[in-house]
Design an enzyme around this catalytic site. Structure first.
Site, short mmCIF file in Angstrom:
data_model
loop_
_atom_site.label_atom_id
_atom_site.label_comp_id
_atom_site.label_asym_id
_atom_site.label_seq_id
_atom_site.Cartn_x
_atom_site.Cartn_y
_atom_site.Cartn_z
N CYS A 150 -7.39 2.92 7.05
CA CYS A 150 -7.61 3.07 5.56
C CYS A 150 -7.73 1.87 4.68
CB CYS A 150 -6.82 4.16 5.06
SG CYS A 150 -6.99 4.55 3.17
N CYS A 153 -6.14 2.26 1.35
CA CYS A 153 -4.77 2.55 1.19
C CYS A 153 -4.02 1.14 1.54
CB CYS A 153 -4.01 3.38 2.27
SG CYS A 153 -5.00 4.83 2.67
N ASP A 154 -4.47 0.33 2.27
CA ASP A 154 -3.78 -0.76 2.71
C ASP A 154 -4.41 -2.22 2.07
OD1 ASP A 154 -1.97 0.76 3.74
OD2 ASP A 154 -3.20 0.96 5.59
#
Length: 329
Positions: A150, A153-154
């Site tokens: 992701c 997300c990261d």
């Protein structure tokens, strides 16, 4: 007929304490939320069950620019709008991980979660799919420590660093372009000599000076210092040469797997686990429908999931009406 939650009734000499609804939807992605909107608008009692936050993979999408009505919208923002819409006609939302689904001889569906038991006559499966893993040394060890599925997300953890993106489809190229906004360089590693992504996505990536491509190559190991990723060992399929590419992060997008572990015993999936439906979203089990990415189909997009959900919500109503007709006859 509207079924009340916590309905207590005598059935075969036993008190039934299951929570009962006209329609239960497992999964709160775009397909599941649209199904809830249509079913609840038809004055049915509706429960949406999900083990996490509503929105599904929309929450992992930085920018959505192919959903009608929005020139561009952030994935989480679109998820919130759909959620608010889904609950406007009193559909309910509950957290829970489904442990089992059983169908009685009379067609009643019993859904057991980690904390509750629910019953319904109409069940809509909208559990979606998850990203495939490479299954190579270092992938599990460094998951969350440089290995990610992701970018939204990261990605911020790798600002001004070199990262690798594994894959050549829409997700890989979309997320690679997103990462290029913050990282130093994006190295796309693809096992073929051309991408599978949509042409418009390819063109953007090829024009981005921060995105590089390594063709005909597979990742055979993810390397690290014991705490975090330091590189990927890659194998060129044409030359047979192995080398290590220094990177701080590895983002993997090599395909999807259906999340159907709890329904395979019902005989509604193919050999890969995708749920087979007709154009009414009906499975081979009466009263069980499936929508979105969990279905066996060619195009898996937010728009197609929404279309599936609208059909399933209406067909669930039609199915319940047919049960009334049987009871009256």
């Amino acid at each position: 007929m509207k079924i009340r939650s916590w309905l207590k009734e005598e059935r075969k000499g036993k008190i039934n304490l299951a929570k009962q609804y006209d329609v239960i939807i497992i999964g709160a992605g775009p397909g599941g939320m649209t199904a809830a909107l249509y079913a609840s608008r038809a004055n049915l009692s509706v429960l949406i069950l999900d083990r996490g936050v509503y929105g599904g993979q929309m929450n992992n999408t930085a920018e959505v620019e192919n959903y009608p009505g929005f020139k561009s919208i952030l994935g989480p923002d679109l998820a919130k709008k759909m959620y608010d819409s889904a609950l406007q006609f009193d559909a309910q939302y509950a957290y829970g991980t489904v442990q089992s689904i059983d169908v009685s001889d009379e067609g009643l569906k019993t859904i057991r979660t980690d904390s509750d038991v629910f019953e319904t006559n109409a069940l809509i499966i909208a559990t979606g799919s998850q990203y495939k893993k490479l299954g190579i040394p270092g992938e599990e060890k460094y998951s969350g420590r440089g290995v990610s599925y992701c970018a939204v997300c990261d990605g911020a953890f790798f600002r001004d660093r070199d990262v690798a993106v594994v894959g050549g489809g829409d997700s890989a190229i979309e997320e690679g372009s997103y990462l290029a906004q913050m990282v130093k360089n994006v190295n796309v590693i693809h096992r073929r000599d051309q991408l599978r992504a949509q042409k418009i996505l390819q063109e953007r990536a090829f024009q981005n000076s921060k995105i590089n491509f390594t063709w005909n190559t597979i990742v055979i190991q993810i390397e690290g210092d014991g705490q975090k990723v330091t590189g990927v060992k890659i194998h060129n399929k044409k030359t047979g040469v192995d080398e290590v590419m220094p990177v701080s992060g590895v983002f993997i997008y090599i395909g999807l797997l259906p999340m159907t572990e709890t329904v395979t015993h019902l005989g509604i999936t193919d050999e890969q686990g995708w749920i087979i439906t007709n154009d009414k979203m009906e499975t081979s089990v009466p009263g069980i429908f499936a929508v979105g990415d969990v279905r066996k189909k060619d195009l898996r997009q937010i728009a197609t999931a929404v279309g599936d959900g609208s059909v399933a919500g209406q067909e669930a109503f039609n199915y319940l009406e047919s049960l009334k007709d049987i009871q009256r006859s």
